[in-house]
Design a protein around this motif. Structure first.
Motif, short mmCIF file in Angstrom:
data_model
loop_
_atom_site.label_atom_id
_atom_site.label_comp_id
_atom_site.label_asym_id
_atom_site.label_seq_id
_atom_site.Cartn_x
_atom_site.Cartn_y
_atom_site.Cartn_z
N PRO A 77 0.80 -1.23 0.00
CA PRO A 77 0.00 0.00 0.00
C PRO A 77 0.83 1.28 0.00
CG PRO A 77 -0.05 -1.07 2.16
CD PRO A 77 0.56 -2.04 1.21
N ASP A 78 2.08 1.19 0.45
CA ASP A 78 2.93 2.39 0.48
C ASP A 78 3.80 2.52 -0.77
OD1 ASP A 78 1.96 3.06 3.02
OD2 ASP A 78 3.45 1.78 4.01
N ALA A 79 3.71 1.55 -1.67
CA ALA A 79 4.52 1.63 -2.90
C ALA A 79 4.01 2.78 -3.76
CB ALA A 79 4.43 0.32 -3.67
N PRO A 80 4.89 3.67 -4.22
CA PRO A 80 4.46 4.82 -5.01
C PRO A 80 3.81 4.43 -6.33
CG PRO A 80 6.85 4.60 -5.03
CD PRO A 80 6.35 3.67 -3.99
N ALA A 81 4.26 3.35 -6.93
CA ALA A 81 3.69 2.85 -8.18
C ALA A 81 3.70 1.32 -8.10
CB ALA A 81 4.49 3.33 -9.38
N PRO A 82 2.69 0.72 -7.47
CA PRO A 82 2.67 -0.72 -7.22
C PRO A 82 2.88 -1.56 -8.48
CG PRO A 82 0.89 0.36 -6.04
CD PRO A 82 1.47 1.39 -6.97
N MET A 83 3.67 -2.61 -8.32
CA MET A 83 3.93 -3.54 -9.41
C MET A 83 3.24 -4.87 -9.14
SD MET A 83 8.00 -2.89 -10.07
CE MET A 83 8.67 -1.22 -10.04
N LYS A 84 3.18 -5.70 -10.16
CA LYS A 84 2.60 -7.02 -10.02
C LYS A 84 3.72 -8.00 -9.64
CE LYS A 84 -1.04 -6.18 -13.44
NZ LYS A 84 -0.66 -4.82 -13.81
N VAL A 85 3.53 -8.68 -8.52
CA VAL A 85 4.53 -9.62 -8.02
C VAL A 85 3.95 -11.02 -7.93
CG1 VAL A 85 6.06 -10.22 -6.11
CG2 VAL A 85 5.68 -7.80 -6.69
N LEU A 86 4.65 -11.96 -8.55
CA LEU A 86 4.28 -13.37 -8.47
C LEU A 86 5.32 -14.06 -7.59
CD1 LEU A 86 2.72 -15.91 -9.34
CD2 LEU A 86 4.19 -16.01 -11.37
N VAL A 87 4.89 -14.52 -6.43
CA VAL A 87 5.81 -15.18 -5.50
C VAL A 87 5.92 -16.66 -5.86
CG1 VAL A 87 6.12 -15.90 -3.10
CG2 VAL A 87 5.40 -13.56 -3.63
N VAL A 88 7.14 -17.16 -5.87
CA VAL A 88 7.38 -18.58 -6.12
C VAL A 88 8.06 -19.14 -4.87
CG1 VAL A 88 8.45 -20.29 -7.62
CG2 VAL A 88 7.65 -18.14 -8.58
N THR A 89 7.48 -20.17 -4.28
CA THR A 89 7.96 -20.63 -2.99
C THR A 89 7.88 -22.15 -2.87
OG1 THR A 89 7.73 -20.31 -0.61
CG2 THR A 89 5.72 -20.42 -1.89
N SER A 90 8.16 -22.67 -1.68
CA SER A 90 8.15 -24.10 -1.41
C SER A 90 7.08 -24.43 -0.37
CB SER A 90 9.52 -24.54 -0.87
OG SER A 90 10.54 -24.17 -1.77
N PHE A 91 6.76 -25.71 -0.23
CA PHE A 91 5.73 -26.14 0.71
C PHE A 91 6.06 -25.79 2.15
CE2 PHE A 91 2.39 -28.22 -1.37
CZ PHE A 91 2.86 -28.95 -2.46
N ASN A 92 7.34 -25.77 2.50
CA ASN A 92 7.71 -25.69 3.91
C ASN A 92 7.80 -24.27 4.46
OD1 ASN A 92 9.96 -24.96 2.52
ND2 ASN A 92 11.41 -26.16 3.74
N ILE A 93 7.29 -23.27 3.71
CA ILE A 93 7.32 -21.91 4.23
C ILE A 93 5.94 -21.26 4.07
CG2 ILE A 93 9.78 -21.43 4.05
CD1 ILE A 93 9.34 -20.31 1.29
N ASP A 94 4.92 -21.98 4.52
CA ASP A 94 3.55 -21.54 4.36
C ASP A 94 3.28 -20.13 4.89
OD1 ASP A 94 3.20 -24.03 3.36
OD2 ASP A 94 1.87 -24.76 4.92
N GLU A 95 3.80 -19.85 6.10
CA GLU A 95 3.48 -18.54 6.67
C GLU A 95 4.09 -17.41 5.87
OE1 GLU A 95 5.94 -19.86 10.27
OE2 GLU A 95 5.66 -21.00 8.43
N TYR A 96 5.22 -17.66 5.22
CA TYR A 96 5.81 -16.63 4.38
C TYR A 96 4.92 -16.33 3.19
CZ TYR A 96 10.16 -17.46 6.97
OH TYR A 96 11.12 -17.59 7.95
N VAL A 97 4.30 -17.36 2.63
CA VAL A 97 3.40 -17.15 1.51
C VAL A 97 2.22 -16.29 1.93
CG1 VAL A 97 1.90 -18.26 -0.18
CG2 VAL A 97 4.06 -19.34 0.47
N TYR A 98 1.64 -16.62 3.08
CA TYR A 98 0.52 -15.84 3.58
C TYR A 98 0.92 -14.37 3.73
CZ TYR A 98 -2.81 -13.77 6.76
OH TYR A 98 -3.71 -12.91 7.33
N GLU A 99 2.08 -14.13 4.32
CA GLU A 99 2.54 -12.76 4.52
C GLU A 99 2.79 -12.07 3.19
OE1 GLU A 99 2.82 -10.80 7.23
OE2 GLU A 99 1.72 -12.43 8.17
N ALA A 100 3.34 -12.79 2.22
CA ALA A 100 3.59 -12.20 0.91
C ALA A 100 2.29 -11.77 0.26
CB ALA A 100 4.33 -13.19 0.02
N LEU A 101 1.26 -12.60 0.34
CA LEU A 101 -0.04 -12.24 -0.21
C LEU A 101 -0.62 -11.04 0.53
CD1 LEU A 101 -1.64 -15.78 -0.66
CD2 LEU A 101 -0.60 -14.36 -2.42
#
Length: 229
Positions: A77-101
């Protein structure tokens, strides 16, 4: 994609072989162009600011600045010009995915996905849509959103985050949260696709959300749906 500008991609991963693999996959596809690579989160933010790619493919675990913070700076929300980000991750870092979203990613894929799924993910995010895998997203968000939601917030009422929604809009939001597309929701509710599109737009506007990913996160956070639904 003939006659159209290619989708410009920035690949961000701390492993050279992973970056090389992604670049090879994207480079072999019509209408996709890798314009840069970054080996850490800080470099990703700096290169993205300079190149303004259409999609940033972001790893989560990276040195200097992790992928979650990099995503927040690029798409939050604070990004001056937000970009589209596609996160690529692994099964064992679920909470990181939630935070990224939560901080602004438009979607995510698992690192063991097929090349065709990775390419489709980039195209989907570039088109302004969110990337939600029903089989994975519900489990990830359901488990970790459950940790922070109130004890019994399942009914929208006065003061509840969903209080501004009509019963039908709540129903649509619940279906969105299972990963259904507009066409699939139309089939379930026996209404037209354009009607569903209108409902989705109203839901996002009322809740002041950017896209369907944020809508899913909110639905789990307030207990409208759970990972067991």
């Amino acid at each position: 994609m003939t006659g159209s500008a290619p989708i410009r991609i920035l690949v961000c991963d701390d492993q050279f072989l992973v970056r090389a693999g992604y670049s090879t996959i994207f480079g072999a596809q019509p209408g996709l162009e890798v314009v840069g690579e970054a080996g850490d989160g800080q470099m990703a933010v700096e290169i993205a600011a300079r190149l303004r790619p259409d999609v940033v493919v972001m790893d989560v675990r990276m040195p200097v600045l992790d992928g979650i913070e990099a995503t927040r700076r690029l798409a939050g929300p604070d990004a001056p010009a937000p970009m589209k980000v596609l996160v690529v991750t692994s099964f064992n870092i679920d909470e990181y995915v939630y935070e990224a979203l939560r901080v602004g990613a438009s979607g995510f894929l698992l690192k063991d996905c097929l090349p065709a799924e990775l390419v489709n993910g980039v195209r989907t995010v570039a088109a302004g849509e969110s990337l939600l895998d029903p089989a994975v997203t519900r489990g990830l968000i359901g488990r970790f959103a459950a940790r922070i939601r109130p004890d019994d917030p399942t009914r929208p009422d006065t003061g509840h985050p969903l209080a501004s929604l009509t019963p039908r809009e709540v129903e649509v939001l619940k279906l969105i949260s299972t990963g259904l597309s507009n066409a699939e929701i139309a089939g379930v509710l026996v209404i037209g696709r354009e009607t569903v599109k209108t409902y989705v737009s109203r839901i996002l506007a009322k809740l002041q959300l950017r896209d369907r990913v944020q809508a899913v996160v909110l639905a789990y956070r307030v207990g409208l749906v759970t990972g067991r639904d």
